[in-house]
Design a protein around this motif. Structure first.
Motif, short mmCIF file in Angstrom:
data_model
loop_
_atom_site.label_atom_id
_atom_site.label_comp_id
_atom_site.label_asym_id
_atom_site.label_seq_id
_atom_site.Cartn_x
_atom_site.Cartn_y
_atom_site.Cartn_z
N LEU A 128 0.84 -1.21 0.00
CA LEU A 128 0.00 0.00 0.00
C LEU A 128 0.87 1.25 0.00
O LEU A 128 0.54 2.25 -0.66
CB LEU A 128 -0.95 -0.01 1.20
N ARG A 129 2.00 1.19 0.70
CA ARG A 129 2.91 2.36 0.73
C ARG A 129 3.45 2.68 -0.66
O ARG A 129 3.78 3.82 -0.95
CB ARG A 129 4.07 2.11 1.69
N GLN A 130 3.51 1.65 -1.52
CA GLN A 130 3.99 1.91 -2.89
C GLN A 130 3.04 2.82 -3.66
O GLN A 130 3.38 3.33 -4.72
CB GLN A 130 4.19 0.58 -3.64
N PRO A 144 -0.96 -5.94 13.45
CA PRO A 144 -1.93 -4.98 13.98
C PRO A 144 -1.62 -4.70 15.46
O PRO A 144 -0.96 -5.52 16.08
CB PRO A 144 -3.27 -5.70 13.82
N PRO A 145 -2.13 -3.60 16.03
CA PRO A 145 -3.02 -2.59 15.45
C PRO A 145 -2.37 -1.80 14.32
O PRO A 145 -1.15 -1.61 14.30
CB PRO A 145 -3.34 -1.67 16.63
N LEU A 146 -3.25 -1.31 13.41
CA LEU A 146 -2.81 -0.57 12.23
C LEU A 146 -3.42 0.83 12.21
O LEU A 146 -4.51 1.04 12.73
CB LEU A 146 -3.27 -1.28 10.95
N LEU A 147 -2.69 1.69 11.54
CA LEU A 147 -3.23 3.02 11.25
C LEU A 147 -3.10 3.23 9.74
O LEU A 147 -2.00 3.10 9.19
CB LEU A 147 -2.43 4.07 12.02
N ILE A 148 -4.23 3.49 9.10
CA ILE A 148 -4.23 3.66 7.65
C ILE A 148 -4.76 5.06 7.33
O ILE A 148 -5.82 5.44 7.82
CB ILE A 148 -5.15 2.62 6.94
N GLU A 149 -4.02 5.77 6.52
CA GLU A 149 -4.44 7.12 6.13
C GLU A 149 -5.01 7.01 4.72
O GLU A 149 -4.28 6.76 3.77
CB GLU A 149 -3.21 8.04 6.16
N GLY A 150 -6.33 7.17 4.61
CA GLY A 150 -6.97 6.96 3.30
C GLY A 150 -6.93 8.19 2.42
O GLY A 150 -6.34 9.20 2.76
N ARG A 154 -3.66 5.64 -5.69
CA ARG A 154 -3.44 5.92 -7.11
C ARG A 154 -3.31 4.69 -7.99
O ARG A 154 -3.32 4.80 -9.20
CB ARG A 154 -2.25 6.86 -7.28
N GLY A 155 -3.19 3.49 -7.40
CA GLY A 155 -3.00 2.30 -8.24
C GLY A 155 -1.59 2.26 -8.78
O GLY A 155 -0.67 2.67 -8.10
N GLY A 156 -1.40 1.76 -9.99
CA GLY A 156 -0.06 1.64 -10.55
C GLY A 156 0.51 0.25 -10.29
O GLY A 156 -0.23 -0.69 -10.00
N THR A 157 1.83 0.15 -10.37
CA THR A 157 2.46 -1.17 -10.21
C THR A 157 2.86 -1.39 -8.75
O THR A 157 3.53 -0.55 -8.17
CB THR A 157 3.71 -1.27 -11.12
N LEU A 158 2.41 -2.50 -8.22
CA LEU A 158 2.69 -2.82 -6.81
C LEU A 158 3.37 -4.17 -6.75
O LEU A 158 2.96 -5.09 -7.46
CB LEU A 158 1.40 -2.91 -5.99
N SER A 159 4.36 -4.29 -5.87
CA SER A 159 4.95 -5.62 -5.75
C SER A 159 4.63 -6.19 -4.37
O SER A 159 4.62 -5.46 -3.37
CB SER A 159 6.42 -5.52 -6.13
N LEU A 160 4.27 -7.47 -4.34
CA LEU A 160 3.72 -8.08 -3.11
C LEU A 160 4.28 -9.49 -2.93
O LEU A 160 4.07 -10.34 -3.80
CB LEU A 160 2.18 -8.15 -3.25
N PRO A 161 4.94 -9.77 -1.80
CA PRO A 161 5.39 -11.15 -1.55
C PRO A 161 4.18 -12.09 -1.41
O PRO A 161 3.17 -11.70 -0.82
CB PRO A 161 6.16 -11.05 -0.23
#
Ligand code: S3P
Ligand code: PEP
Length: 419
Positions: A128-130, A144-150, A154-161
């Protein structure tokens, strides 16, 4: 504590509860849809209740009827939750809501119970940071706990293990149509638990959204697609059905489970085929499957596509001739409990010889003896070891209420059925 009474042979027909995986996805798709979605036969259990309550915190209104829930879709316009969202130990709810939170303006805080606070999620946060999203583990420990700033991801190319959980990928896939641009998700390494991604793609398609899947390595999602309002019927849960099939297998009986889609993309719908390899007979009907128990032999099998029925198989292995070895199960260590360790301890208590490694388990049946089974608050420990109690006198299951996570009336159905 509940004691299971041994029986001669399990015979009869039992209805599976609805699918946890489909229900939690259906709630999210409905929440994002344009217009009203009627979900028929959703699963009512702890994990799906946490999902529904969380959606209400995002401003999604739901209306419950006897066997249906109506969800008023938001077209993606979500409210920022005022309070922290609590999801117990529902992995799907926590992981799926993490990306969903990026669609709401402002800060969303997500937390869960003690175990959930030990279950990793950093790979998803990094993806998500990407997109420039602020996504943090509050204690900076990858969990968790998590904090997400919505905002507007923007989408685009994301890489995910891909090795720890397929739920991270599902989380992004579900929300990607609502990102600003097209999204390409590139999986690093081998993706685990692939059939759960098939479930995601299947329900997204039913709701009108297409994803291009390049051999589970790259996933393309075009922006601007929308989930469509409709009536959606949730199919039965193949993982929950496994305990009844196992009952037939270990007692030499014949059990039919209804409310099942034999052509389902759920990986666990193949569990009867695993029992067939061990010697059972399997008959496929219309919305039902019958397993007939026969003398069982141990097998060696990679269960990466069926993580949630490894415990069922491990208990069946107690009653087979020879050793059973299960591989491809490394991520069982980060589920409701460390399931490899839990199985090793409890199967050994029952008299089996067990060997456990990073990603395998082997079970050599021994002289079986009664025991009080520790469930480690894991619903699947409770349900799997109940099956052992049909053959071994004196099996008691501690904390049986933990089945509420996915199958609240499991013990009623299990015991009524055999009485
Ligand atoms: O997407 C889903 O509905 C699920 C994915 C699986 O998790 P992993 O992908 O973490 O193995 C499975 O164990 C879980 O019960 C449900
Ligand atoms: C692993 C499971 O659940 P979750 O990851 O959704 O908590 C499960 O139901 O077996």
């Amino acid at each position: 504590m509940i004691e299971i009474k041994p029986i001669k042979a399990a015979r009869g027909t039992v209805e599976a509860p609805s699918s946890k995986s489909y229900t939690n996805r259906a709630f999210l798709l409905a929440a994002l849809a344009e217009g009203t979605v009627r979900l028929e036969r959703p699963l009512f259990s702890d994990d799906t209740r946490y999902m529904r309550r969380a959606l209400e915190q995002f401003g999604v209104t739901c209306h419950e009827e006897k066997e249906a829930v109506t969800v008023n879709g938001t077209s993606g316009a979500l409210r920022t939750p005022k309070d922290e969202i609590f999801v117990g130990n529902a992995g799907t709810t926590m992981r799926f809501l993490t990306t969903f939170s990026t669609l709401a303006p402002g800060q969303t805080r997500l937390t869960g119970d003690e175990r959930m606070q030990e279950r990793p999620i950093e790979d998803l946060l990094q993806a998500l940071r990407q997109m420039g999203i602020r996504a943090e583990s509050v204690r900076n420990n990858q969990c968790p706990p998590l904090l997400i700033e919505g905002g507007s991801p923007r989408g685009g190319t994301l890489s995910l293990p891909g090795d720890k959980s397929s739920q991270y990928l599902t989380s992004i896939l579900i929300c990607a149509p609502y990102f600003q641009n097209d999204t390409l998700i590139e999986i690093e390494g081998e993706l685990t638990s692939k059939p759960y991604v098939d479930i995601t793609l299947d329900i997204m398609k039913t709701f009108g959204v297409n994803v291009r899947n390049e051999s589970y390595r790259r996933f393309h999602i075009a922006a601007g697609q929308h989930y469509q309002a409709q009536t959606y019927r949730v199919e039965g849960d193949a993982s929950s059905a496994s305990y009844f099939f196992a009952a037939a297998a270990v007692t030499g009986g014949a059990v039919t489970v209804t409310h099942l889609n034999p052509k389902s993309v759920q990986g666990d719908i193949q569990f009867p085929r695993v029992l067939e390899r061990m010697g059972c007979e399997v008959e496929i009907g219309d919305e039902k499957i019958t397993v007939t128990g026969k003398p069982l032999r141990g097998i060696t099998i990679n269960m990466n596509n069926m993580p949630d029925v490894v415990q069922t198989l491990a208990v069946v292995a107690l009653f087979a001739e020879g050793k059973t070895t299960v591989t491809g199960i490394a991520n069982l260590r980060i589920k409701e409990t460390d399931r490899i360790q839990a199985l090793e301890t409890e199967l050994t208590q029952l008299g089996a010889q067990v060997e456990a490694g990073d990603d395998f388990l082997s079970i050599e049946p021994g002289e079986l003896k009664p025991a009080a089974i520790e469930t480690y608050n894991d619903h699947r420990m409770a349900m799997s070891f109940a099956v052992a109690g049909l053959r071994i006198p004196g099996i008691r299951i501690k904390n049986p209420k933990c089945v509420d996570k996915s199958f609240p009336d499991f013990f009623e159905r299990f015991q009524n059925f055999y009485d």
